[in-house]
Motif scaffolding. Structure first.
Motif, PDB file in Angstrom:
ATOM      1  N   HIS A   1       0.828  -1.214   0.000  1.00 18.83           N
ATOM      2  CA  HIS A   1       0.000   0.000   0.000  1.00 18.83           C
ATOM      3  C   HIS A   1       0.864   1.266   0.000  1.00 18.83           C
ATOM      4  O   HIS A   1       0.712   2.141  -0.850  1.00 18.83           O
ATOM      5  CB  HIS A   1      -0.910  -0.017   1.229  1.00 18.83           C
TER       6      HIS A   1
ATOM      7  N   HIS B   1       1.818   4.242  -3.103  1.00 19.49           N
ATOM      8  CA  HIS B   1       1.673   5.702  -2.951  1.00 19.49           C
ATOM      9  C   HIS B   1       2.870   6.466  -3.529  1.00 19.49           C
ATOM     10  O   HIS B   1       2.762   7.665  -3.776  1.00 19.49           O
ATOM     11  CB  HIS B   1       1.557   6.073  -1.472  1.00 19.49           C
TER      12      HIS B   1
ATOM     13  N   GLU C   1      -6.555   7.048  -1.819  1.00 16.48           N
ATOM     14  CA  GLU C   1      -6.472   5.991  -0.807  1.00 16.48           C
ATOM     15  C   GLU C   1      -7.244   4.743  -1.224  1.00 16.48           C
ATOM     16  O   GLU C   1      -6.795   3.623  -0.983  1.00 16.48           O
ATOM     17  CB  GLU C   1      -6.989   6.502   0.547  1.00 16.48           C
TER      18      GLU C   1
ATOM     19  N   TYR D   1     -11.273   4.558   2.114  1.00 19.92           N
ATOM     20  CA  TYR D   1     -10.349   3.457   1.830  1.00 19.92           C
ATOM     21  C   TYR D   1     -11.146   2.246   1.319  1.00 19.92           C
ATOM     22  O   TYR D   1     -10.914   1.761   0.216  1.00 19.92           O
ATOM     23  CB  TYR D   1      -9.601   3.017   3.093  1.00 19.92           C
TER      24      TYR D   1
HETATM   25 ZN    ZN Z   1      -2.711   5.140   2.055  1.00 24.33          ZN
END
Ligand code: ZN
Length: 587
Positions: free
Chosen positions: A283, A287, A317, A387
């Motif tokens: 994750h 980013h 996200e 999310y």
């Molecule tokens: Zn994140």
């Protein structure tokens, strides 16, 4: 130091046992009407006002070595006016560091960690100037500490202490720093050196961790086109008893995990905890592209002293959350069945909270500062997670693009289009850009899709989409007699009385401590067993403490909403569905 060399900082873990960093900020040839020194109120990536200036416990200013007044002009700003002819202005502070999270600063005799936002002043008007940082070793007998950070090295010793630099203030605060006697390893992926520092007490199979992290990084670099945008990348991992969190930066990430999440020597399986950890690695690394370089246009001019609003966290996200687990599947660390277990948890998390019908993911994004980051007993009733639902928007868009283009395009192509048009150029992204690129790939407008999934509060048509991709979706564990509450784990205290649930209808509320159901004591774990003695539609007497007052409620039991969901590969999908599933999941 000459005029072009910008601003110079020093930081020293001066008093580890008192959790105090000594930090100074030095400006050459200060302006005659003074300089303003400001500490950020929040850290990019974590959308909440944290007022880091509250941890400054001592501050003094010196003009060419002599004390000069520093006047506090706001909660996080000081003005210092130097005497005429001053050549060097220094502000020295002591910063209290006792926040063991990825967002703050922490210091004790065992290690030190800091984000620049917690310790380095922004000198107003000089944000574009180059910065130099001298990271100093703790005083006293040698502690065998080292430094791990992605800051550019200027002149450092083998242990990493010494001088680092940054092109400007934004870069300075985007490289967290770990100091201590950590374990470390390095590997190359996509031609880039990746360094990993693991702090804390742990018994990790570092060889395995290295192999798995390398697989993730290599897959992601290839996914985005093969040319990594950073020349070095650093993972700062802190293992504790219980903890979980990550924060993304342009060339590094800080990760907090439980030591139980890390792989043990001799254990070859990927259990749920380790899968969660490598999902977090995946994750934060994703980013590096999506949010650190492909950024919302709303973040073109970040204001570090106040909230910066965007409606687009469902993309930054949510889509990152979709790809974090998918990357584990694509790089071979988990199989399709494991992946569907991960996805089913996301579906269950979204569908288990009535708030999904109150708030869209666009609203959830813009309200992140006051809602997502400040949850309370009503959050499940009022909020949706950008999310989790954002990941389902990504899933639905992925399947939509694959279907509409007859397998010629997917969300992967949309991600790469965003990278080429916005990430590589530094231009900020707007929702209209995402809609345009998605429509080009689908070959038809998708405005209805975005209106419903991003700005609407209805459930996404997951079951029908998944079915046409050879995956069955079933909601499970519903129907038993229920109060419609969520309880805390340590005691039978209601953390949320779900909107429309039996408890809420009877007047029970979040915070109430359940005492008894029909005269039998409720514990942290026996509520379902007690209720199983009854039928849906029956009325039971519930005693509960609200504050210190014992109260009695008559509750008409309802059938529980499904708590979990199951996703599995359809045993006999049609020929088309099988082909689509193969292209999507490789299964
Ligand atoms: Zn994140």
């Amino acid at each position: 130091m000459n005029k072009t060399s910008g601003i110079r900082y020093t930081i020293c873990p001066q008093q580890p046992t008192a959790h105090l960093f000594s930090v100074s900020c030095e400006v050459d040839r200060p302006a005659r009407d003074g300089e303003v020194f400001t500490l950020p109120a929040w850290i990019p990536g974590s959308y909440m006002i944290r007022d880091f200036a509250r941890h400054i416990v001592r501050l003094e200013a010196l003009a060419d070595g002599d004390p000069v007044a520093a006047t506090k002009i706001a909660k996080d700003r000081w003005r210092v006016v130097p005497p005429p002819g001053c050549r060097r202005l220094v502000v020295r502070t002591e910063v209290y560091a006792w926040d063991l999270s990825v967002r703050g600063a922490h210091l004790d005799a065992g290690h030190g960690f800091f984000n620049g936002t917690s310790v380095f002043f922004r000198v107003e008007g000089r944000e574009a100037q180059r910065c130099e940082v001298d990271i100093q070793a703790p005083p006293g007998p040698s502690k065998s500490w080292r430094v791990a950070t992605a800051l550019q090295r200027k002149k450092v010793a083998p242990d990493g202490f010494g001088r680092y630099c940054a092109d400007n203030y934004a870069e300075l605060i985007d490289h967290p720093v770990e100091l201590g006697d950590f374990d470390r390893f390095a590997f190359r992926a996509g031609g880039v050196r990746h360094e990993v520092a693991v702090t804390g007490r742990h018994h990790t199979d570092l060889k395995r961790l290295e192999r798995d992290m390398k697989a993730i990084c290599r897959w992601q670099i290839d996914f985005w086109g093969g040319d990594a945008p950073m020349d070095r990348y650093v993972f700062l991992v802190t293992a504790v008893g219980e903890g979980y969190g990550g924060l993304e930066h342009r060339a590094s990430t800080a990760l907090l995990c439980s030591r139980e999440d890390l792989p043990k020597r001799g254990d070859a399986k990927i259990g749920e905890r380790y899968r969660n950890f490598i999902g977090l690695v995946s994750h934060e690394y994703f980013h590096t592209w999506l949010v650190k370089r492909i950024r919302p246009a709303d973040f073109d001019e970040l204001d570090l002293q106040r909230e910066n609003l965007t409606e687009m966290l469902w993309l930054f996200e949510g889509f990152t959350s979709y790809y974090d687990d998918l990357a584990l599947l694509r790089c071979g660390l988990i199989d399709a069945a494991d992946y569907l277990v991960c996805l089913s948890k996301t579906v269950a998390a979204v569908h288990g909270a009535p708030g999904r019908h109150r708030q869209s993911v666009a609203q959830a994004s813009i309200d992140a500062w006051i809602k997502f980051y400040r949850p309370d007993e009503n959050s499940p009733n009022a909020n949706v997670s950008y999310y989790a639902k954002g990941a389902l928007v990504a899933l639905t868009l992925d399947l939509t693009l694959r279907q509409a283009s007859a397998g010629q395009a997917s969300l992967d192509d949309l991600m790469r289009a965003l990278w080429n048009e916005f990430g590589r150029t530094g231009r900020g992204v707007r929702e209209a850009d995402v809609r345009r690129l998605a429509a080009e790939l689908a070959g038809c407008p998708l405005d209805d899709f975005f209106a419903a999934s991003v700005h609407g509060t209805g459930d996404l048509p997951l079951a029908s989409f998944l079915e046409s991709f050879g995956v069955e979706l079933n909601f499970t564990d519903g129907g038993a007699p229920s109060l419609g509450v969520r309880l805390e784990t340590a005691e039978p205290r209601i953390s949320c009385a779900l909107a429309g649930g039996a408890a809420a209808a009877s007047g029970l509320s979040g915070g109430d401590l359940l005492v008894a159901v029909d005269g039998l004591r409720v514990t942290a774990s026996n509520l379902d067993l007690l209720l199983a003695q009854h039928q849906c539609g029956e009325t039971v007497e519930v005693h509960a403490f609200r504050r210190d007052e014992l109260m009695r409620f008559r509750v008409r039991l309802q059938a529980a909403e499904p708590k979990t969901c199951q996703l599995k590969l359809a045993a006999r999908p049609g020929k088309e569905a099988r082909k689509r599933r193969q292209a999507w999941l490789g299964a």
